[in-house]
Write a protein that holds these residues in place. Sequence first.
Motif, PDB file in Angstrom:
ATOM      1  N   VAL A   1       0.871  -1.171   0.000  1.00 42.62           N
ATOM      2  CA  VAL A   1       0.000   0.000   0.000  1.00 42.62           C
ATOM      3  C   VAL A   1       0.904   1.217   0.000  1.00 42.62           C
ATOM      4  CG1 VAL A   1      -1.729   1.281   1.266  1.00 42.62           C
ATOM      5  CG2 VAL A   1      -1.809  -1.193   1.238  1.00 42.62           C
TER       6      VAL A   1
ATOM      7  N   ILE B   1      -5.783   9.864   2.008  1.00 43.09           N
ATOM      8  CA  ILE B   1      -6.284   9.084   3.141  1.00 43.09           C
ATOM      9  C   ILE B   1      -7.674   8.544   2.824  1.00 43.09           C
ATOM     10  CG2 ILE B   1      -7.114   9.303   5.505  1.00 43.09           C
ATOM     11  CD1 ILE B   1      -4.769  11.262   5.916  1.00 43.09           C
TER      12      ILE B   1
ATOM     13  N   LEU C   1      -7.403   5.814   0.238  1.00 42.47           N
ATOM     14  CA  LEU C   1      -6.910   4.560   0.816  1.00 42.47           C
ATOM     15  C   LEU C   1      -8.045   3.817   1.507  1.00 42.47           C
ATOM     16  CD1 LEU C   1      -3.443   5.490   2.281  1.00 42.47           C
ATOM     17  CD2 LEU C   1      -3.937   3.809   0.526  1.00 42.47           C
ATOM     18  N   ALA C   2      -8.854   4.570   2.276  1.00 39.02           N
ATOM     19  CA  ALA C   2     -10.008   3.945   2.909  1.00 39.02           C
ATOM     20  C   ALA C   2     -10.936   3.383   1.841  1.00 39.02           C
ATOM     21  CB  ALA C   2     -10.738   4.956   3.785  1.00 39.02           C
TER      22      ALA C   2
ATOM     23  N   VAL D   1      -9.594   0.071   0.300  1.00 37.57           N
ATOM     24  CA  VAL D   1      -9.815  -1.101   1.157  1.00 37.57           C
ATOM     25  C   VAL D   1     -11.306  -1.402   1.229  1.00 37.57           C
ATOM     26  CG1 VAL D   1      -9.521  -2.013   3.478  1.00 37.57           C
ATOM     27  CG2 VAL D   1      -7.726  -0.655   2.430  1.00 37.57           C
TER      28      VAL D   1
ATOM     29  N   ILE E   1     -15.992   2.001   8.628  1.00 36.22           N
ATOM     30  CA  ILE E   1     -15.800   0.957   9.647  1.00 36.22           C
ATOM     31  C   ILE E   1     -16.967  -0.023   9.613  1.00 36.22           C
ATOM     32  CG2 ILE E   1     -15.711   0.534  12.136  1.00 36.22           C
ATOM     33  CD1 ILE E   1     -14.146   3.120  12.419  1.00 36.22           C
TER      34      ILE E   1
ATOM     35  N   LEU F   1     -16.672  -2.309   6.641  1.00 38.73           N
ATOM     36  CA  LEU F   1     -15.593  -3.274   6.794  1.00 38.73           C
ATOM     37  C   LEU F   1     -15.962  -4.387   7.770  1.00 38.73           C
ATOM     38  CD1 LEU F   1     -12.387  -1.095   6.779  1.00 38.73           C
ATOM     39  CD2 LEU F   1     -13.165  -2.702   5.066  1.00 38.73           C
ATOM     40  N   LEU F   2     -16.763  -4.032   8.798  1.00 44.48           N
ATOM     41  CA  LEU F   2     -17.164  -5.059   9.761  1.00 44.48           C
ATOM     42  C   LEU F   2     -18.051  -6.094   9.094  1.00 44.48           C
ATOM     43  CD1 LEU F   2     -17.812  -2.903  12.922  1.00 44.48           C
ATOM     44  CD2 LEU F   2     -16.024  -4.599  12.582  1.00 44.48           C
TER      45      LEU F   2
ATOM     46  N   PRO G   1     -15.290  -7.620   5.393  1.00 42.77           N
ATOM     47  CA  PRO G   1     -13.869  -7.297   5.607  1.00 42.77           C
ATOM     48  C   PRO G   1     -13.040  -7.375   4.336  1.00 42.77           C
ATOM     49  CG  PRO G   1     -14.627  -9.014   7.110  1.00 42.77           C
ATOM     50  CD  PRO G   1     -15.731  -8.787   6.147  1.00 42.77           C
TER      51      PRO G   1
ATOM     52  N   LEU H   1     -11.440  -7.833  12.839  1.00 41.22           N
ATOM     53  CA  LEU H   1     -10.808  -7.607  11.530  1.00 41.22           C
ATOM     54  C   LEU H   1      -9.326  -7.924  11.605  1.00 41.22           C
ATOM     55  CD1 LEU H   1     -12.436  -4.162  10.762  1.00 41.22           C
ATOM     56  CD2 LEU H   1     -13.073  -6.366   9.801  1.00 41.22           C
TER      57      LEU H   1
ATOM     58  N   ALA I   1      -7.825  -4.373   6.470  1.00 37.42           N
ATOM     59  CA  ALA I   1      -9.116  -3.905   6.959  1.00 37.42           C
ATOM     60  C   ALA I   1      -8.963  -3.388   8.381  1.00 37.42           C
ATOM     61  CB  ALA I   1     -10.142  -5.024   6.897  1.00 37.42           C
TER      62      ALA I   1
ATOM     63  N   ILE J   1      -7.181   0.076   8.248  1.00 35.76           N
ATOM     64  CA  ILE J   1      -8.035   1.191   7.847  1.00 35.76           C
ATOM     65  C   ILE J   1      -9.090   1.478   8.916  1.00 35.76           C
ATOM     66  CG2 ILE J   1      -9.770   1.918   6.169  1.00 35.76           C
ATOM     67  CD1 ILE J   1      -7.005   2.195   5.080  1.00 35.76           C
TER      68      ILE J   1
END
Lengths: 297, 331
Positions: free
Chosen positions: A35, A224, A227-228, A231, A276, A279-280, A283, B123, B127, B130
């Motif tokens: 990254v 930033i 990047l988020a 992902v 967040i 992602l939870l 993932p 996670l 992941a 971030i």
Amino acid sequence: MSVSWQTLADALSLGGIYALMAVGIGLVFGVLRLVNFAYGQLIMAGAYAIAYASVWGWPSWAGILLCFAVVLALSVLMDRIVFRPLRTHSPAVMLVATFAIAFLMQSIAVLAFGQLGTVASSMGPLNQPWDVGGVEIRKIAIVSVVVAAVCLGLLQLLLTRTSVGLHMRAASMDFRTARMLGVRANRVIGGAVLISGLLAAVSAVMLTARNPQVTPIFALDDTIIVLAGVVLGGLTRPIAATLGGFTIGFASGLLGGALPTNQSQYLPTFLFAAVILVLLVRPNGLFARASAGAERL
Amino acid sequence: MKKLHELIAPVALVLGTALLGLVVSSALQTYFLDTLIKVAIVVALYVFIGNSGVLSFGHISFVALGVWTAGVLTVPTAERAAIMPGLAGFLRHATAGNVPSLLLAAVAGLVFAFVAGLPLMRLSGLAAGIATFGVLEIVNNVLRYYDKIGPGLNAFSSVPETTGIWQAAIGALACVVVAFAYQRSRFGRQLRATREDPAAASAAGISIYRQRLLAFAVSGALAGLAGGLYVHLLPVEIDSLYLDVTFITLAMLVVGGSNSLLGAVVGALAIGGLDSFLSASENGVDLLGWHLNLPTGTAELTVGVVMAVILIVRPSGITGGREFSLAWVRR
């Protein structure tokens, strides 16, 4: 909360630029599993090239050329000096190394150009509004949507129709196997770094047109968020990363324009809380294939 | 406890720094205090990152929370209305002394890290990186603008400046000792096993989630304590606890060697020392008969170069991720 056409166009254009940055970061990640946090500083360097070209009175096309030259040279240099010696090391070490490079480039910019920044006035005309059917839309919004679409189309052609693209996709699936089957590592990585550099240069031109005030932290916040987004979309495929970048750019542009002023300062909170949450639930990323369990614990 | 000698080197380094800080002029002493607090932060980072092998970008938000807790509680009540006009509810009156405020800062870090860790520790990999970064963004954003709970963009001025060389040294030592005790405990060993081979560790009955959560909470407490020490050193602006500090402390950990406690301390002292020396030189210092006066920005530049070079030449860090061993002496 009301959304105007200007806000929508602006959000679309931000989404387009972020999609370009996302695919630039995603391509390098694909072949190097790295990254590159210093991506934003590449863009910053390109923006300074445009700003100084305009201070020197160069025509804007020359400034854009200089921007491409600077960003490409720095990308290749970064690959040679930093990525190559660290290729076999853990992702954490590589990530922190790109931090160090980002930190370094930023402090060079502070030392050489000063904290306050320079104005890239040659990009001014692009910031003028255009009248589209009674709605005023900044020219750069339309230009960046078009440029992003063209770049992504060309990239898709390159990845699917040329042997370099095939090698790149093979390498990002399984680097060792690809090498055994005759893919040349340095060529593939060099190609990915070059394309990623080109995309950084294009993003630098767009971002400078949107915001002509070039400072040492230019594009840092954008990187930033991208990047988020990368992902969030999923790093396993370039298309997933691109969609992630577009989504977060669009969402951030829309929220930024639609939130009332006393709440828009909390934009990062809303944005990252959403990241967040996503992602939870997923993932591996929103747009990753279900079977893509590529990353180890 | 066996292997207690591994504790000698980190403790000696911290004490040595503190003693050196006692003999220099008071202008230079600030740099030593700052470096000791950096040691505390990097050790806090080490407890989670070093033992688990998972990167976290969120720890500076625990430091910020420690700054906030200790800061809000120790600004004299008479001056609160002037410094934090928007303050609401019990925050207007609640006070704490020096030591209680430090302990409460640690508790705040512990509780927040635990609560944030509950979902986040599920996670892993990028992941997790971030998502922890998201925590940093959110905490920074809220503390920066929500002036009902703190000074917002202003500094925590009027906080009693109680962090002298001894308080800083004791705080850093406390972090080192807690980190050591944790890493030698069964929980620390279990977490290190998950770092080396997650599949084998799970097969041996270790819950990766629980061990990571425990380490996250412990390191959150240490980071909160470091924040408390920091706000008692100088008027901190919460906004300054953001990207720069995150990068420099992570780099300190990796440069020192992220797999050992000694690495965390060595990295913090090496980079902190270099940064302090160069920053002092930017203001002009006399060294061995030479008058050194460097242009502003040299410190960041040199530190960046040194970090990059060490990472490229020695990616496992200065200590190579090993603890101090008596065999080094006998050899």
